[in-house]
Design a protein around this motif. Sequence first.
Motif, PDB file in Angstrom:
ATOM      1  N   UNK A  37       0.845  -1.205   0.000  1.00 17.75           N
ATOM      2  CA  UNK A  37       0.000   0.000   0.000  1.00 17.75           C
ATOM      3  C   UNK A  37       0.877   1.251   0.000  1.00 17.75           C
ATOM      4  N   UNK A  38       0.329   2.325  -0.520  1.00 15.14           N
ATOM      5  CA  UNK A  38       1.071   3.580  -0.603  1.00 15.14           C
ATOM      6  C   UNK A  38       1.267   4.154   0.799  1.00 15.14           C
ATOM      7  N   UNK A  39       2.508   4.540   1.098  1.00 11.27           N
ATOM      8  CA  UNK A  39       2.813   5.165   2.390  1.00 11.27           C
ATOM      9  C   UNK A  39       2.505   6.663   2.252  1.00 11.27           C
ATOM     10  N   UNK A  40       1.216   6.998   2.397  1.00 13.24           N
ATOM     11  CA  UNK A  40       0.746   8.360   2.098  1.00 13.24           C
ATOM     12  C   UNK A  40       1.437   9.433   2.934  1.00 13.24           C
ATOM     13  N   UNK A  41       1.591   9.170   4.239  1.00  8.31           N
ATOM     14  CA  UNK A  41       2.199  10.188   5.113  1.00  8.31           C
ATOM     15  C   UNK A  41       3.641  10.452   4.726  1.00  8.31           C
ATOM     16  N   UNK A  42       4.362   9.394   4.448  1.00  7.76           N
ATOM     17  CA  UNK A  42       5.778   9.516   4.081  1.00  7.76           C
ATOM     18  C   UNK A  42       5.905  10.302   2.778  1.00  7.76           C
ATOM     19  N   UNK A  43       5.055   9.945   1.797  1.00  5.91           N
ATOM     20  CA  UNK A  43       5.102  10.610   0.493  1.00  5.91           C
ATOM     21  C   UNK A  43       4.653  12.071   0.617  1.00  5.91           C
ATOM     22  N   UNK A  44       3.584  12.290   1.369  1.00  2.00           N
ATOM     23  CA  UNK A  44       3.059  13.653   1.538  1.00  2.00           C
ATOM     24  C   UNK A  44       4.115  14.572   2.150  1.00  2.00           C
ATOM     25  N   UNK A  45       4.886  14.042   3.103  1.00  2.57           N
ATOM     26  CA  UNK A  45       5.924  14.845   3.764  1.00  2.57           C
ATOM     27  C   UNK A  45       6.964  15.320   2.746  1.00  2.57           C
ATOM     28  N   UNK A  46       7.233  14.479   1.743  1.00  7.29           N
ATOM     29  CA  UNK A  46       8.207  14.854   0.724  1.00  7.29           C
ATOM     30  C   UNK A  46       7.593  15.750  -0.355  1.00  7.29           C
ATOM     31  N   UNK A  47       6.341  15.498  -0.673  1.00  5.10           N
ATOM     32  CA  UNK A  47       5.699  16.267  -1.744  1.00  5.10           C
ATOM     33  C   UNK A  47       5.425  17.705  -1.307  1.00  5.10           C
ATOM     34  N   UNK A  48       4.801  17.856  -0.141  1.00  2.00           N
ATOM     35  CA  UNK A  48       4.294  19.174   0.211  1.00  2.00           C
ATOM     36  C   UNK A  48       5.339  20.112   0.819  1.00  2.00           C
ATOM     37  N   UNK A  49       6.573  19.599   0.987  1.00  5.59           N
ATOM     38  CA  UNK A  49       7.642  20.491   1.453  1.00  5.59           C
ATOM     39  C   UNK A  49       8.471  20.997   0.276  1.00  5.59           C
ATOM     40  N   UNK A  50       8.161  20.495  -0.920  1.00  8.37           N
ATOM     41  CA  UNK A  50       8.971  20.862  -2.089  1.00  8.37           C
ATOM     42  C   UNK A  50       8.066  20.925  -3.314  1.00  8.37           C
ATOM     43  N   UNK A  51       7.853  22.133  -3.841  1.00  8.55           N
ATOM     44  CA  UNK A  51       6.927  22.288  -4.979  1.00  8.55           C
ATOM     45  C   UNK A  51       7.437  21.550  -6.217  1.00  8.55           C
ATOM     46  N   UNK A  52       8.768  21.376  -6.331  1.00  6.49           N
ATOM     47  CA  UNK A  52       9.308  20.609  -7.461  1.00  6.49           C
ATOM     48  C   UNK A  52       8.833  19.163  -7.401  1.00  6.49           C
ATOM     49  N   UNK A  53       8.747  18.618  -6.167  1.00  7.22           N
ATOM     50  CA  UNK A  53       8.279  17.240  -6.010  1.00  7.22           C
ATOM     51  C   UNK A  53       6.811  17.095  -6.391  1.00  7.22           C
ATOM     52  N   UNK A  54       5.994  18.118  -6.070  1.00  6.25           N
ATOM     53  CA  UNK A  54       4.585  18.093  -6.479  1.00  6.25           C
ATOM     54  C   UNK A  54       4.519  17.995  -8.000  1.00  6.25           C
ATOM     55  N   UNK A  55       5.307  18.823  -8.674  1.00  7.08           N
ATOM     56  CA  UNK A  55       5.311  18.838 -10.144  1.00  7.08           C
ATOM     57  C   UNK A  55       5.761  17.490 -10.703  1.00  7.08           C
ATOM     58  N   UNK A  56       6.762  16.868 -10.048  1.00 11.26           N
ATOM     59  CA  UNK A  56       7.262  15.572 -10.518  1.00 11.26           C
ATOM     60  C   UNK A  56       6.206  14.476 -10.391  1.00 11.26           C
ATOM     61  N   UNK A  57       5.526  14.460  -9.242  1.00 12.30           N
ATOM     62  CA  UNK A  57       4.475  13.449  -9.031  1.00 12.30           C
ATOM     63  C   UNK A  57       3.342  13.663 -10.033  1.00 12.30           C
ATOM     64  N   UNK A  58       2.934  14.920 -10.194  1.00 12.21           N
ATOM     65  CA  UNK A  58       1.863  15.220 -11.143  1.00 12.21           C
ATOM     66  C   UNK A  58       2.219  14.795 -12.562  1.00 12.21           C
ATOM     67  N   UNK A  59       3.486  14.986 -12.926  1.00 13.76           N
ATOM     68  CA  UNK A  59       3.932  14.621 -14.278  1.00 13.76           C
ATOM     69  C   UNK A  59       3.850  13.111 -14.507  1.00 13.76           C
ATOM     70  N   UNK A  60       3.925  12.339 -13.429  1.00 13.26           N
ATOM     71  CA  UNK A  60       3.761  10.875 -13.528  1.00 13.26           C
ATOM     72  C   UNK A  60       2.294  10.470 -13.476  1.00 13.26           C
TER      73      UNK A  60
END
Length: 200
Positions: A66-89
């Motif tokens: 299962x997706x580790x949502x909290x772990x991923x969210x901590x990385x995504x929402x502290x870095x706008x570049x990461x949001x863009x990378x996830x969205x691009x996938x």
Amino acid sequence: MGKVLKLAVTGNIGSGKSVVSRMLGIMGVPVYDCDSRAKSLMQCDASLVQALKRMFGEECYNADGSLNRQWLAARIFTDSDNIARVNALVHPCVKEDFISWAAQSGSDIVAVESAILYESGMIDAVDKVLVVWADEETTINRVVERGGLTRSQVVSRLQNQMPANDLLLLSDYSLRNDGTTPVMPQLLEIVEELRSLNVH
């Protein structure tokens, strides 16, 4: 069976997109929910899972897969570049999934509910756009009453979304959902017109 006509249902937070989507479902129009499908695909689409693991490491998934949502969210929402990378996938994967789902729906008209229709690229996969809207004060009050967000948080989210006026300019249909104008007659008229467009 001929071409499936694909309708996008969009609008800002608190506009009532989900209410309109449920009504479409009752009227026999299958509705694809981008948010729930994106969450599902991030767990069951093998190529997307591999891409996320390559980008963020194995830790973004739990031992049971299962997706580790909290772990991923901590990385995504502290870095706008990461949001863009996830969205691009995720966005292209969701778009492909919707196109496949629409083709297999067995319906002459389908709808897709998307808050980020233009930002996600989903606009390229639809034929018509329906914008659900209400005045800003009504939408803010609606979201605050649902709970979970303060007024300033709602205002901040609205500022990050495409303005309702811009959405309306780009739409084929608009549906006023202000709490006083009846929604069903407006929706019936739109669906009837869509069905007339799709007569073969």
